[in-house]
Write an enzyme that holds these catalytic residues in place. Sequence first.
Site, PDB file in Angstrom:
ATOM      1  N   HIS A 250       0.816  -1.221   0.000  1.00 32.57           N
ATOM      2  CA  HIS A 250       0.000   0.000   0.000  1.00 32.57           C
ATOM      3  C   HIS A 250       0.850   1.270   0.000  1.00 32.57           C
ATOM      4  CE1 HIS A 250      -3.014   2.968   0.865  1.00 32.57           C
ATOM      5  NE2 HIS A 250      -2.482   3.214   2.058  1.00 32.57           N
TER       6      HIS A 250
ATOM      7  N   HIS B 170       3.694   6.990   5.533  1.00 28.33           N
ATOM      8  CA  HIS B 170       2.521   7.669   6.073  1.00 28.33           C
ATOM      9  C   HIS B 170       1.738   6.848   7.095  1.00 28.33           C
ATOM     10  CE1 HIS B 170       0.346   5.398   2.904  1.00 28.33           C
ATOM     11  NE2 HIS B 170      -0.718   5.584   3.658  1.00 28.33           N
TER      12      HIS B 170
ATOM     13  N   GLU C  60       1.401   5.540  12.769  1.00 28.56           N
ATOM     14  CA  GLU C  60       0.064   5.118  13.192  1.00 28.56           C
ATOM     15  C   GLU C  60       0.002   3.630  13.504  1.00 28.56           C
ATOM     16  OE1 GLU C  60      -4.151   5.812  13.801  1.00 28.56           O
ATOM     17  OE2 GLU C  60      -2.432   7.148  13.639  1.00 28.56           O
ATOM     18  N   ASP C  61       0.691   2.816  12.722  1.00 25.89           N
ATOM     19  CA  ASP C  61       0.483   1.367  12.790  1.00 25.89           C
ATOM     20  C   ASP C  61       1.659   0.574  13.342  1.00 25.89           C
ATOM     21  OD1 ASP C  61      -1.982   1.820  11.683  1.00 25.89           O
ATOM     22  OD2 ASP C  61      -1.360   1.393   9.634  1.00 25.89           O
TER      23      ASP C  61
ATOM     24  N   ASP D  11      -3.288   8.276  -1.177  1.00 28.11           N
ATOM     25  CA  ASP D  11      -3.676   7.197  -0.261  1.00 28.11           C
ATOM     26  C   ASP D  11      -5.113   6.749  -0.538  1.00 28.11           C
ATOM     27  OD1 ASP D  11      -3.603   5.602   2.275  1.00 28.11           O
ATOM     28  OD2 ASP D  11      -5.017   7.124   2.940  1.00 28.11           O
TER      29      ASP D  11
ATOM     30  N   ASP E 289     -20.167  13.212 -28.306  1.00 28.02           N
ATOM     31  CA  ASP E 289     -18.844  13.769 -27.985  1.00 28.02           C
ATOM     32  C   ASP E 289     -18.169  12.937 -26.893  1.00 28.02           C
ATOM     33  OD1 ASP E 289     -20.736  14.516 -26.139  1.00 28.02           O
ATOM     34  OD2 ASP E 289     -19.860  16.483 -25.754  1.00 28.02           O
TER      35      ASP E 289
END
Length: 757
Positions: free
Chosen positions: A61, A85, A89-90, A176, A296
């Site tokens: 990811h 990123h 957080e993880d 993201d 178009d």
Amino acid sequence: MNDDECQHLAEDLDRVYREIVAAVARYRPEADLELIRLAFEVAREKHRDQTRRSGEAYITHPLAVARILADLEMDPPTLAAGLLHDVVEDTELTQEEMILRFGPEVAALVDGVTKLQTVGRDVFADDQGADADPPSPGDPERTHKQRETIRKAANLRRIFLAMARDLRVIIIKLADRLHNMRTLGAMSETQQKRVALETLQIFAPLAHRLGIWQLKWELEDLSLKYLEPEAYERLASQVAQTRGDRQGEVDEAIAILKERLAADGIDAHITGRPKHLYSIYQKMRKQELDFGEIHDLVALRVIVHTRQECYHALGVISGLWTPMPGMFSDHIARSKSNLYQSLHMKVMGPHDKPLEVQIRTWEMHRTAEFGVAAHWAYKEQGEGGKASDQFELKLSWLRQQLFDWQADAGDSSDFLRSVTEDLFADQVFVFTPRGDVIDLPAGATPIDFAYRIHSDVGQHADGARVNGRLVPLSYQFRNGDVATIITRTNASPSRDWLAFVKTAHARAKIRGYFRRLLHDENVQQGREMLQREAKRLGLDPHALLKDEALRSVAPQFKVQSEAELLAAIGYGTVSVGAVVSRLMPEEAPEPRGIVVGRGRADESTLKVTAGSVDNVLFRRARCCLPVPGDAVVGYVTRGRGMALHRVDCPNALHYRQSEPERLIAVEYAGSDSQVYSVNLLIETIDRTGLLADVGTVFGELKTNITAVRTQTHRDRTATLGISVEVKDAAHLNRLFTAIRRLPDILDVSRAVGGREK
């Protein structure tokens, strides 16, 4: 995963990484690629044992996000932040370590994206719960719709604050979101529709306003795929079936036009750009057309070298094919607010079929595809700061609108309406007599225009001329109108304006005017409300509500006098309970707002087991203040017993590297009747009544507060430092959940202090 699969994954990761590095080397030959290499290695290591819902290794990811950012030709710090990123957080990597390893610029970008993770987090997190949020402790009757409004408004505030601080944060977030949309198939149908709707309502319009066409069209098409799967599949099939015939017509038109332009000495690159599915779907729906009635489906894109050649090519095309009346737009002479420039025209092409043609230079084309991302290099590379100043000037409208929304919006629903009406609505472009472009929502009127010019112009507007002729103030602008506002010194707003103004900014200013007219009435009502509240609490209103006392607390509510404070109470913008709590004597108990206790938690009954030894002599480290339920580790100090740290404490991480022999695995238990001191940091929008709302949450959850510190910032945010007493980690988590549901809360976390020795 077996050895062959691990080897195959490693090869794929290395291949994508090499593609990213090669792309950066092409568009930024002077770039230092070491930062990207280090970010890739750290991200791969930290995400090593993590997987996505789809079963893919998680590192795929952030690597895909970096690939998208490279396609946008972003700078190395942005790519590094894209790779990292999710790391803070993880994983166990802290913000402090991020600064040490990658520098403050990358760390700030990662921190900005981390603070945005609550946007869509309930969809992409692995611990997804029920779709409906439970009622908050402080407001059990709040409806699901109200909670959704508050959630969306808070998310938008986070987004726009991030954009005001550093636009690269939102570009990373868009990348993201795009990769999450590409892999949305792993989610449940309910989750797919929810995130697709949010993408269509927020992220695709953001990409459009920032001019990033490359992201906008794919976000829209993917949203349509999950929101209207049958319509998407049917439309995709119809487009595919007619592609062969359509391509032949386009090739013919390209050949004819290329030959004619070359004859006039114009070296042009001409391609056919197919309309994306969502734009076709929208046209069919709005104009009630069948697919066969849309001719178009492809536009010719003519790219030349200079601005003069754009207009030369326009003349050639007009002589070659018959222009369709009213189907010409010049976005070069007056570019759109998102920096887009191009000439647009529709002609009756070969075989008398409608054909759209876009004409632009290569630089305009780059801006059209990448939007503000294309101009990021100018911010860095300008001589003498000129290009940097120009870049900031072009983006000043974004920052100004942010502050207007913050100032005008009274609550979450007002803010959400302001944003959706002013930013995400279709736009018209109106010109001042000097040629300046003012972008307004579709349906905007001269009153909206006047207030956008200046509040005084709006307050004294008496008439308007559009294209030289007088028009009513309710006139709705068309693209390209030139407007002049007629003012008169003794003119004033009319309540009738509220029926037709379009922008939330103008509406707020008009309402503010009439609110000031009712000032005396509001002052009297505010005084009566204070008196009633004081009597309800058993206090003496005459002693409590003296003018001197009101004047002393007025600045705390951002008003200058006792009369303004009373008027704000009467109108409802300041909480009567919050004012009474500030006026009450120190010895009186505070019924609402922040209640600050005087006791300290007694830690003598804490129990710690190290190995097989119970009741070990210890102290809680002041840097992280662990509580029962936290994962902890013991650090044997020099002469002061054992200090208990949370395992994610920066000091504990430092000791693990420098003195691992002093760390001891311990078990930590508390007592049912015991409370423990914890320091919290709350980042929020700075507004009146904030402390009262936060205090209500603590009161509802029976949480004592021992200290409060506040700090306001120039960007209209505030940081609250609050020391509280909690029973355990579960109690603390309930506090976090309740605080995050409050309007205007941006983030809440546990404070971490400095190095302990």
